[in-house]
Scaffold this motif. Structure first.
Motif, mmCIF file in Angstrom:
data_model
loop_
_atom_site.group_PDB
_atom_site.id
_atom_site.type_symbol
_atom_site.label_atom_id
_atom_site.label_comp_id
_atom_site.label_asym_id
_atom_site.label_seq_id
_atom_site.Cartn_x
_atom_site.Cartn_y
_atom_site.Cartn_z
ATOM 1 N N HIS A 96 9.817 14.276 6.269
ATOM 2 C CA HIS A 96 9.629 13.259 7.420
ATOM 3 C C HIS A 96 8.791 13.658 8.216
ATOM 4 N N VAL A 97 7.821 13.524 8.063
ATOM 5 C CA VAL A 97 6.721 14.751 8.800
ATOM 6 C C VAL A 97 6.239 13.486 10.305
ATOM 7 N N ARG A 98 6.260 13.951 10.972
ATOM 8 C CA ARG A 98 6.066 12.930 11.654
ATOM 9 C C ARG A 98 4.171 13.150 12.782
ATOM 10 N N PHE A 99 3.383 12.078 12.414
ATOM 11 C CA PHE A 99 2.229 12.725 12.565
ATOM 12 C C PHE A 99 1.967 11.710 13.837
ATOM 13 N N GLY A 112 1.170 3.135 11.157
ATOM 14 C CA GLY A 112 2.670 3.494 9.896
ATOM 15 C C GLY A 112 1.777 3.200 8.453
ATOM 16 N N VAL A 113 0.853 2.446 7.671
ATOM 17 C CA VAL A 113 0.757 2.805 6.636
ATOM 18 C C VAL A 113 -0.205 4.020 6.686
ATOM 19 N N VAL A 114 -1.496 4.513 7.726
ATOM 20 C CA VAL A 114 -2.037 5.424 7.515
ATOM 21 C C VAL A 114 -1.179 6.817 7.760
ATOM 22 N N ARG A 115 0.138 6.506 8.552
ATOM 23 C CA ARG A 115 0.995 7.616 8.820
ATOM 24 C C ARG A 115 2.145 8.192 7.000
ATOM 25 N N VAL A 116 2.000 7.013 6.599
ATOM 26 C CA VAL A 116 2.906 7.418 4.945
ATOM 27 C C VAL A 116 1.627 7.691 3.716
ATOM 28 N N LEU A 117 0.526 6.999 4.066
ATOM 29 C CA LEU A 117 -0.512 6.955 3.695
ATOM 30 C C LEU A 117 -0.750 9.019 3.368
ATOM 31 N N LEU A 118 -0.619 9.567 4.775
ATOM 32 C CA LEU A 118 -0.955 11.337 4.911
ATOM 33 C C LEU A 118 0.097 11.876 4.382
ATOM 34 N N GLY A 119 0.545 11.711 4.442
ATOM 35 C CA GLY A 119 2.099 12.625 3.742
ATOM 36 C C GLY A 119 2.016 12.298 2.595
ATOM 37 N N ASP A 120 1.296 11.335 2.253
ATOM 38 C CA ASP A 120 1.701 11.557 0.494
ATOM 39 C C ASP A 120 0.429 13.007 0.323
ATOM 40 N N LEU A 121 -0.822 12.651 0.697
ATOM 41 C CA LEU A 121 -1.515 13.728 0.472
ATOM 42 C C LEU A 121 -1.875 14.810 1.139
ATOM 43 N N LEU A 122 -0.753 15.309 2.302
ATOM 44 C CA LEU A 122 -0.598 16.585 2.665
ATOM 45 C C LEU A 122 0.714 17.167 1.640
ATOM 46 N N ALA A 123 1.251 16.192 1.316
ATOM 47 C CA ALA A 123 2.047 16.842 0.299
ATOM 48 C C ALA A 123 1.169 17.227 -1.050
ATOM 49 N N MET A 144 1.072 -1.249 -0.175
ATOM 50 C CA MET A 144 0.038 -0.438 -0.053
ATOM 51 C C MET A 144 0.468 1.349 0.225
ATOM 52 N N THR A 145 2.016 1.729 0.474
ATOM 53 C CA THR A 145 2.823 2.652 0.868
ATOM 54 C C THR A 145 4.221 2.624 -0.265
ATOM 55 N N GLY A 146 4.153 1.684 -1.554
ATOM 56 C CA GLY A 146 5.099 1.142 -2.354
ATOM 57 C C GLY A 146 6.545 1.036 -1.406
ATOM 58 N N GLY A 147 6.851 0.422 -0.365
ATOM 59 C CA GLY A 147 7.774 -0.260 0.282
ATOM 60 C C GLY A 147 8.192 1.093 1.049
ATOM 61 N N ARG A 148 7.293 2.269 1.763
ATOM 62 C CA ARG A 148 7.954 3.150 2.395
ATOM 63 C C ARG A 148 7.401 3.193 3.453
ATOM 64 N N THR A 149 8.701 3.618 4.406
ATOM 65 C CA THR A 149 8.158 3.748 5.875
ATOM 66 C C THR A 149 8.024 4.768 6.116
#
Length: 133
Positions: free
Chosen positions: A37-40, A91-102, A26-31
């Protein structure tokens, strides 16, 4: 071993849970959530940013991104609530939110650090003042 042969690809399917998609898929292997590196925090609040340019174009987003946006459209949600409601690991939600925020689809308000909260003494004085009224 049982007498029945398992069909090809059955390791990706659980009869009770349905098809299994690994979190890293779901995150393309990203953590980490993006280059900044925004920390949610779990209690950070997420709201859809309808005023952002291009916020209507969600056709390029994955299904998990769209699920998070749909949950945020109903009401402001914390990161923990989004993870629970979307049935995804935090962890997945944090990565996906980073995408949506960007991409400018969401706005995130971070919680107030404890050092910036009023002292207990001040809060007690306010309570005593209200009781005196």
């Amino acid at each position: 071993m049982s007498g029945t042969a398992e069909p090809t690809g059955s390791q990706w399917y659980d009869a009770d849970a349905g098809p299994l998609v690994r979190p890293y898929a779901m995150t393309g292997g990203r953590t980490e959530p993006g280059p900044g590196h925004v920390r949610f925090d779990l209690i950070a609040l997420v709201v859809v940013d309808d005023d952002a340019p291009g916020s209507d174009d969600v056709s390029l987003l994955g299904p998990e991104h769209r699920t998070l946006l749909a949950l945020c459209r109903c009401e402001t949600q914390s990161v923990a609530e989004l993870a629970a409601d979307a049935d995804l690991p935090v962890g997945v939600v944090r990565v996906l939110l980073g995408d949506l925020l960007a991409a400018g689809h969401v706005k995130v308000s971070r919680p107030v650090p404890p050092a910036q909260l009023p002292e207990e003494r001040i809060l007690r004085e306010v309570i005593e003042g209200l009781r005196a009224l």
